[in-house]
Write a protein that holds these residues in place. Structure first.
Motif, PDB file in Angstrom:
ATOM      1  N   ALA A 173       0.873  -1.221  -0.027  1.00  0.00           N
ATOM      2  CA  ALA A 173      -0.302  -0.090  -0.095  1.00  0.00           C
ATOM      3  C   ALA A 173       0.992   1.178   0.051  1.00  0.00           C
ATOM      4  N   ARG A 174       1.972   1.242   0.550  1.00  0.00           N
ATOM      5  CA  ARG A 174       3.147   2.544   0.731  1.00  0.00           C
ATOM      6  C   ARG A 174       3.660   2.754  -0.552  1.00  0.00           C
ATOM      7  N   GLN A 175       3.515   1.757  -1.624  1.00  0.00           N
ATOM      8  CA  GLN A 175       4.061   2.198  -2.973  1.00  0.00           C
ATOM      9  C   GLN A 175       3.144   3.025  -3.538  1.00  0.00           C
ATOM     10  N   GLU A 176       1.935   3.145  -3.080  1.00  0.00           N
ATOM     11  CA  GLU A 176       0.920   4.005  -3.670  1.00  0.00           C
ATOM     12  C   GLU A 176       0.707   5.296  -2.842  1.00  0.00           C
ATOM     13  N   ILE A 177       1.684   5.672  -2.014  1.00  0.00           N
ATOM     14  CA  ILE A 177       1.698   6.876  -1.041  1.00  0.00           C
ATOM     15  C   ILE A 177       3.084   7.383  -0.930  1.00  0.00           C
ATOM     16  N   GLY A 178       3.433   8.314  -1.880  1.00  0.00           N
ATOM     17  CA  GLY A 178       4.883   9.012  -1.936  1.00  0.00           C
ATOM     18  C   GLY A 178       4.828   9.936  -0.772  1.00  0.00           C
ATOM     19  N   MET A 179       6.087  10.232  -0.336  1.00  0.00           N
ATOM     20  CA  MET A 179       6.285  11.335   0.779  1.00  0.00           C
ATOM     21  C   MET A 179       7.538  11.954   0.782  1.00  0.00           C
ATOM     22  N   ILE A 180       7.507  13.228   0.884  1.00  0.00           N
ATOM     23  CA  ILE A 180       8.552  14.062   0.842  1.00  0.00           C
ATOM     24  C   ILE A 180       8.820  14.921   2.025  1.00  0.00           C
ATOM     25  N   PHE A 181      10.072  15.193   2.490  1.00  0.00           N
ATOM     26  CA  PHE A 181      10.315  15.453   3.771  1.00  0.00           C
ATOM     27  C   PHE A 181      11.006  17.027   3.732  1.00  0.00           C
ATOM     28  N   LEU A 236       8.044   9.828  -6.645  1.00  0.00           N
ATOM     29  CA  LEU A 236       6.938   9.652  -7.660  1.00  0.00           C
ATOM     30  C   LEU A 236       7.478   7.882  -8.242  1.00  0.00           C
ATOM     31  N   ALA A 237       8.377   7.562  -7.893  1.00  0.00           N
ATOM     32  CA  ALA A 237       8.911   6.230  -8.636  1.00  0.00           C
ATOM     33  C   ALA A 237       7.698   5.293  -9.064  1.00  0.00           C
ATOM     34  N   ASN A 238       7.132   4.875  -7.918  1.00  0.00           N
ATOM     35  CA  ASN A 238       6.294   3.833  -7.975  1.00  0.00           C
ATOM     36  C   ASN A 238       4.796   4.323  -8.563  1.00  0.00           C
ATOM     37  N   ASN A 239       4.584   5.557  -9.112  1.00  0.00           N
ATOM     38  CA  ASN A 239       3.516   5.756  -9.486  1.00  0.00           C
ATOM     39  C   ASN A 239       2.352   5.936  -8.371  1.00  0.00           C
ATOM     40  N   PRO A 240       2.678   6.750  -7.365  1.00  0.00           N
ATOM     41  CA  PRO A 240       1.811   6.651  -6.201  1.00  0.00           C
ATOM     42  C   PRO A 240       0.487   7.456  -6.602  1.00  0.00           C
ATOM     43  N   LYS A 241      -0.664   7.192  -5.840  1.00  0.00           N
ATOM     44  CA  LYS A 241      -1.980   7.855  -6.032  1.00  0.00           C
ATOM     45  C   LYS A 241      -1.937   9.155  -5.236  1.00  0.00           C
ATOM     46  N   VAL A 242      -0.994   8.982  -3.961  1.00  0.00           N
ATOM     47  CA  VAL A 242      -1.259  10.238  -2.905  1.00  0.00           C
ATOM     48  C   VAL A 242       0.276  10.680  -2.803  1.00  0.00           C
TER      49      VAL A 242
END
Length: 343
Positions: A80-88, A155-161
């Motif tokens: 599921a985390r592959q569809e949730i990108g995060m930047i810090f 964005l590498a894994n084509n996230p939705k969020v």
């Protein structure tokens, strides 16, 4: 797209329970740029970490794209985390890896084949404007370039969020604007839902559709950015709006204008949306036999539209003044209020 119900997070310190997030409920639409703003300690960073379960909630549920994140086991959560990108805020790059290898890292973990991985990395490098810097190391990059690497990696894994936790706080104003422009571009091109955590109201003003204001773990105010700017209800929200608009001591300002300008009438004009860019003053001055003197005003631009307030002094025959005020009220979308009538 994202449904959050009764979300809470408690910590224990010195045998005392500390509530970081308190019974938070939100709905975020697909493709929206949703801002969450609060001062340090408001609970906003804990909140965003609950969305991808970097922190496990004490109570409540998080549903993303019809999948209840809060109930997933470890294996399903990794997927599921592959569809949730995060930047810090501080980039979190791997300092021993080049730009290319940093971006490729989540693809390696996901087991993507080398040829496909290389193609995807180059797409992302082009998307975030880092062409020519592929072989540079983080120590050779500016702050803005480092954050672009972080965005590309997320964005590498084509996230939705895409979750952004104070993503521009470590950057100067010019670089901040360029990163915000990039996020808008990504939102439009990829249709990503973006949740932006910040303590800076100008960030909310520039790119967000909706905003939630957090204080002491709770959402104290929420709505469309333009509405929140125009009519902030809570004290903390008014303080944030003042970051952009300046302190709004309007009663004092009106009193000062009335005392200073003793001729004609004084009217307050509220401009919203397209009307903020129209030449209303010159139009009215040409149409009616009156003199108009602009006294003071301010205008700002949100992602949805511009808005502002203008105080003007109007002199002339009282009947002609009344006709001009009626014209503005009846024939335009500008709100008009007479704050001092003719003596």
């Amino acid at each position: 797209m994202i449904s959050i119900k009764g979300l809470s997070k408690y910590f224990t310190s010195n045998k005392q329970r500390i509530t970081a997030v308190d019974d938070l409920t939100l709905n975020i639409k697909e493709g929206e740029i949703f801002g969450v703003i609060g001062y340090s300690g408001a609970g906003k960073s804990t909140f965003v970490r609950l969305l991808n379960r970097l922190e496990d909630p004490s109570d409540g549920q998080v549903v993303i794209d019809n999948q209840e994140i809060t109930k997933l086991n470890a294996k399903k959560l990794r997927l599921a985390r592959q569809e949730i990108g995060m930047i810090f805020q501080h980039f979190n790059l791997l300092w021993s890896r080049t730009v290319r290898d940093n971006i490729a890292f989540p693809l390696e973990i996901a087991g993507v084949a080398k040829a496909e991985r290389q193609e995807r990395v180059q797409e992302l490098i082009n998307l975030v404007g880092l062409s020519g810097r592929e072989d540079a190391y983080p120590s050779q990059l500016s702050g803005g370039q480092k954050q672009r690497v972080g965005i590309a990696r997320s964005l590498a894994n084509n996230p939705k969020v895409l979750l952004c936790d104070e993503a521009t706080s470590a950057l100067d104003p010019e670089t901040t604007n360029s990163i915000l422009d990039l996020l808008v571009d990504i939102n439009e091109k990829l249709g990503l839902t973006i949740i932006l955590i910040t303590h800076e109201m100008h960030v909310i003003r520039k790119i967000c559709n909706q905003v939630a204001v957090m204080e002491q773990g709770k959402i104290v105010e929420q709505g469309e950015v333009l509405d929140v700017f125009r009519r902030p209800k809570e004290t903390v929200t008014r303080k944030f709006v003042e970051q952009v608009m300046g302190a709004d001591d309007e009663d004092e300002s009106v009193s000062h204008l009335i005392d200073t300008y003793d001729q004609g009438i004084i009217i307050r004009l509220h401009f919203i949306g397209e009307t903020a860019n129209q030449a209303l003053i010159s139009q009215v001055a040409k149409k009616f036999d009156i003199a108009i003197n602009i006294l003071q005003g301010k205008i700002t631009q949100t992602q949805a539209a511009a808005y502002g307030t203008l105080f003007v002094q109007v002199e002339g025959d009282s009947e002609e003044i009344n006709r001009a005020v009626s014209f503005i009220h009846d024939e335009t979308s500008v709100e008009v209020e007479v704050v001092r009538h003719a003596e």
